[in-house]
Structures are given as structure tokens and as C-alpha cells.
Design a protein around this motif. Structure first.
Motif, short mmCIF file in Angstrom:
data_model
loop_
_atom_site.label_atom_id
_atom_site.label_comp_id
_atom_site.label_asym_id
_atom_site.label_seq_id
_atom_site.Cartn_x
_atom_site.Cartn_y
_atom_site.Cartn_z
N VAL A 48 0.81 -1.21 0.00
CA VAL A 48 0.00 0.00 0.00
C VAL A 48 0.85 1.27 0.00
CG1 VAL A 48 -1.68 1.36 1.33
CG2 VAL A 48 -1.95 -1.13 1.12
N ALA A 49 1.80 1.36 0.94
CA ALA A 49 2.54 2.62 1.09
C ALA A 49 3.84 2.36 1.83
CB ALA A 49 1.70 3.64 1.84
N PHE A 50 4.79 3.28 1.61
CA PHE A 50 6.10 3.23 2.27
C PHE A 50 6.54 4.64 2.59
CE2 PHE A 50 10.26 2.16 3.44
CZ PHE A 50 11.19 2.87 2.70
N ILE A 51 7.16 4.81 3.76
CA ILE A 51 7.75 6.08 4.13
C ILE A 51 9.19 5.85 4.52
CG2 ILE A 51 6.93 5.90 6.54
CD1 ILE A 51 6.55 9.01 6.43
N GLN A 58 7.53 9.62 0.54
CA GLN A 58 6.47 8.63 0.68
C GLN A 58 6.14 8.06 -0.70
OE1 GLN A 58 5.42 12.08 1.60
NE2 GLN A 58 6.68 11.80 3.43
N PHE A 59 5.76 6.81 -0.71
CA PHE A 59 5.43 6.13 -1.96
C PHE A 59 4.11 5.37 -1.75
CE2 PHE A 59 9.56 6.83 -3.86
CZ PHE A 59 10.37 7.00 -2.74
N TYR A 60 3.32 5.33 -2.83
CA TYR A 60 1.98 4.75 -2.71
C TYR A 60 1.66 3.84 -3.89
CZ TYR A 60 1.37 8.47 0.71
OH TYR A 60 1.50 9.31 1.79
N ALA A 61 0.81 2.85 -3.63
CA ALA A 61 0.21 2.09 -4.71
C ALA A 61 -0.75 2.99 -5.47
CB ALA A 61 -0.53 0.88 -4.15
N THR A 69 -2.57 8.68 3.13
CA THR A 69 -1.34 9.38 3.48
C THR A 69 -0.64 8.63 4.60
OG1 THR A 69 -2.34 11.52 2.91
CG2 THR A 69 -0.34 11.55 4.26
N ILE A 70 0.63 8.32 4.37
CA ILE A 70 1.45 7.67 5.39
C ILE A 70 2.31 8.72 6.08
CG2 ILE A 70 3.30 7.10 3.74
CD1 ILE A 70 3.74 4.49 5.32
N SER A 71 2.48 8.58 7.39
CA SER A 71 3.31 9.52 8.13
C SER A 71 3.98 8.80 9.29
CB SER A 71 2.47 10.70 8.64
OG SER A 71 1.45 10.25 9.52
N LYS A 72 5.07 9.40 9.75
CA LYS A 72 5.80 8.87 10.91
C LYS A 72 5.72 9.87 12.05
CE LYS A 72 9.66 6.46 10.71
NZ LYS A 72 11.11 6.28 10.65
N ASP A 73 5.55 9.39 13.27
CA ASP A 73 5.64 10.21 14.46
C ASP A 73 6.81 9.66 15.27
OD1 ASP A 73 5.45 11.53 16.88
OD2 ASP A 73 3.25 11.47 16.93
N GLN B 91 9.20 -7.74 -4.85
CA GLN B 91 10.35 -6.90 -5.22
C GLN B 91 10.21 -5.58 -4.48
OE1 GLN B 91 10.58 -3.93 -7.07
NE2 GLN B 91 8.38 -3.73 -7.45
N TYR B 92 11.31 -5.12 -3.89
CA TYR B 92 11.27 -3.87 -3.14
C TYR B 92 12.36 -2.93 -3.62
CZ TYR B 92 14.47 -6.67 -0.19
OH TYR B 92 15.47 -7.50 0.27
N GLY B 93 12.65 -3.00 -4.91
CA GLY B 93 13.64 -2.11 -5.50
C GLY B 93 13.01 -0.91 -6.18
N PHE B 94 11.80 -1.10 -6.74
CA PHE B 94 11.12 -0.03 -7.46
C PHE B 94 9.69 0.09 -6.94
CE2 PHE B 94 14.32 0.66 -10.61
CZ PHE B 94 14.89 -0.58 -10.86
N SER B 95 9.30 1.33 -6.59
CA SER B 95 7.92 1.55 -6.20
C SER B 95 7.04 1.51 -7.44
CB SER B 95 7.79 2.92 -5.52
OG SER B 95 6.44 3.18 -5.17
N PRO B 96 5.86 0.88 -7.37
CA PRO B 96 5.27 0.20 -6.22
C PRO B 96 5.93 -1.14 -5.94
CG PRO B 96 3.85 -0.04 -8.13
CD PRO B 96 4.94 0.89 -8.54
N TYR B 97 6.10 -1.45 -4.65
CA TYR B 97 6.86 -2.61 -4.23
C TYR B 97 5.99 -3.86 -4.25
CZ TYR B 97 9.89 1.17 -2.63
OH TYR B 97 10.66 2.30 -2.58
#
Lengths: 116, 107
Positions: A48-51, A58-61, A69-73, B91-97
Motif C-alpha cells: 500500500v505505502a512506504f515512508i 512517501q510512496f503509494y500504490a 497518506t502515510i506519516s511517521k511520528d 520486489q522492493y527495489g522499485f515503487s510500487p513494491y
């Protein structure tokens, strides 16, 4: 040891919002990125998402881009997922996972049901 | 988006047998950013292999990973009863992973 615990799931109407949280412990939170991955009932895993560790990227599907929206606290060692404009197809168990060499630690998940 | 296709969809074997699971990528990916996960019913996924061939912590040595480019393989040398589960590549090299759709390993 590393622990991840998700919370915030529940039942929400289509078009509604929900915020998921993932409390972490057992590692230096500020040094690691975090992911959210979901699994619809009876289906496979969907990333779904990465931060990034510093929260600056941030990266999203595509399926959630513009709605989630993904966030870090860092003060609370937690990662959040703000989910807006929810759709029935967002119904799933949502897992948070720590980024390392692969997604090396996972929580047990929290269930989100989008239904009228 | 990189699409990962796992085969077979279901693999029926017996304890003690050898299992070979495949994952093919729609384009070449770095083996440094390729992983395998195991998911037992009702549980969260567990990292088995990272960097295509490195076992994660506490993973038994009957699990091994190999491959590069677009073709990757997970091998379980001698199946134990607890190994019957669903396996996913990622794969976790390119988004989307992206994840593969999974292979169910059943008795």
C-alpha cells in the motif's frame, strides 16, 4: 525484541475516513522506513505505502494514491495511515511492516471494513 | 509497475518431499531487492528470504532462494508439516513494491 501493533480499524461507510496507527518497539525507529500492506478477505498481499526513515519521501500504490497518506511520528515511535474517500474495495486487513532487508517484521494487522 | 507472476498457483506435496516455487518478474530486477514470505492461516506474513538468496533470522536451512534478473526460485528441501502455507515473492527495489499473487503449498 521488535514489536509492531496496529490499531484503528473498524467499520466505515463508503466515502468515509479512518486513521490507522502502528506502535513500534524494540528498534531505533528513526533509522528505519515503514510500510503498510493490506490483504482483502481470501486474497493475496497488496503493498500500500512506504515512508522513508526520515519521513521525507512517501510512496503509494496507484490504487490508494491521492486518498491515503502515510506519516511517521518519531516522538511516539509510530507510523500512521490516514485513509480518506474509502471504497468497498479497501476492505482488508492492514499490516504495518518494518523496512530492513525486506519487510523483516510485521504486526498482526487491523481489519478495515468499508460497507453501507 | 513490475508484475510478479508466481507458479504454480497450488502445489500439492507430502512431508519429506522437495518443493520448488517460482516467481517471474515482468522486467529485470536487482536480486538485492527480492524477497520471499511465508503466511500461515490467520497469521501475519513472515520474511523467509531477502536479497534473493539470504535466509532471514531464525529461518531453517531447508529453505533456500536463488535466481536473478527475471526468474527467482524458492526451494524447501524436505517439507515439514509446518511448511504447508502460502508463499509470496516481492520486489522492493522499485515503487510500487509489488507482491506476487502467491503459491499455496498444500498436503
Amino acid at each position: 525484541q521488535v514489536h509492531l501493533v496496529e490499531s484503528g480499524g473498524g467499520v466505515v461507510l463508503p466515502g468515509g475516513s479512518l486513521r490507522l496507527s502502528c506502535a513500534t518497539s524494540g528498534f531505533t525507529f528513526r533509522n528505519y522506513g515503514m510500510h503498510w500492506v493490506r490483504q482483502a478477505p481470501g486474497k493475496g498481499l497488496e503493498w500500500v505505502a512506504f515512508i522513508r526513515h526520515d519521513g521525507n519521501d512517501q510512496f503509494y500504490a496507484e490504487s490508494v494514491k491521492g486518498r491515503f497518506t502515510i506519516s511517521k511520528d518519531t516522538s511516539k515511535n509510530s507510523v500512521r495511515l490516514q485513509m480518506n474517500s474509502l471504497r468497498p474495495e479497501d476492505t482488508a486487513v492492514y499490516f504495518c511492516a518494518k523496512d530492513g532487508e525486506g519487510l523483516d517484521y510485521w504486526g498482526q494487522g487491523t481489519l478495515v471494513i468499508v460497507s453501507s | 509497475e513490475i508484475v510478479l507472476t508466481q507458479s504454480p498457483g497450488t502445489l500439492s506435496l507430502s512431508p519429506g518431499e522437495r518443493a520448488t516455487l517460482s516467481c517471474r518478474a515482468s522486467q529485470s530486477i536487482s536480486s538485492s531487492y527480492f524477497a520471499w514470505y511465508q503466511q500461515r492461516p490467520g497469521q501475519a506474513p513472515r520474511l523467509l528470504i531477502y536479497g534473493a538468496s539470504n535466509r532471514a533470522s531464525d529461518i531453517p536451512d531447508r529453505f533456500s532462494g536463488s535466481g536473478s534478473g527475471t526468474d527467482f526460485t524458492l526451494t524447501v528441501s524436505r517439507l515439514e508439516p509446518e511448511d504447508f502455507a502460502v508463499y509470496y515473492c516481492q520486489q522492493y527495489g522499485f515503487s510500487p513494491y509489488t507482491f506476487g499473487q502467491g503459491t499455496k503449498l498444500e498436503i
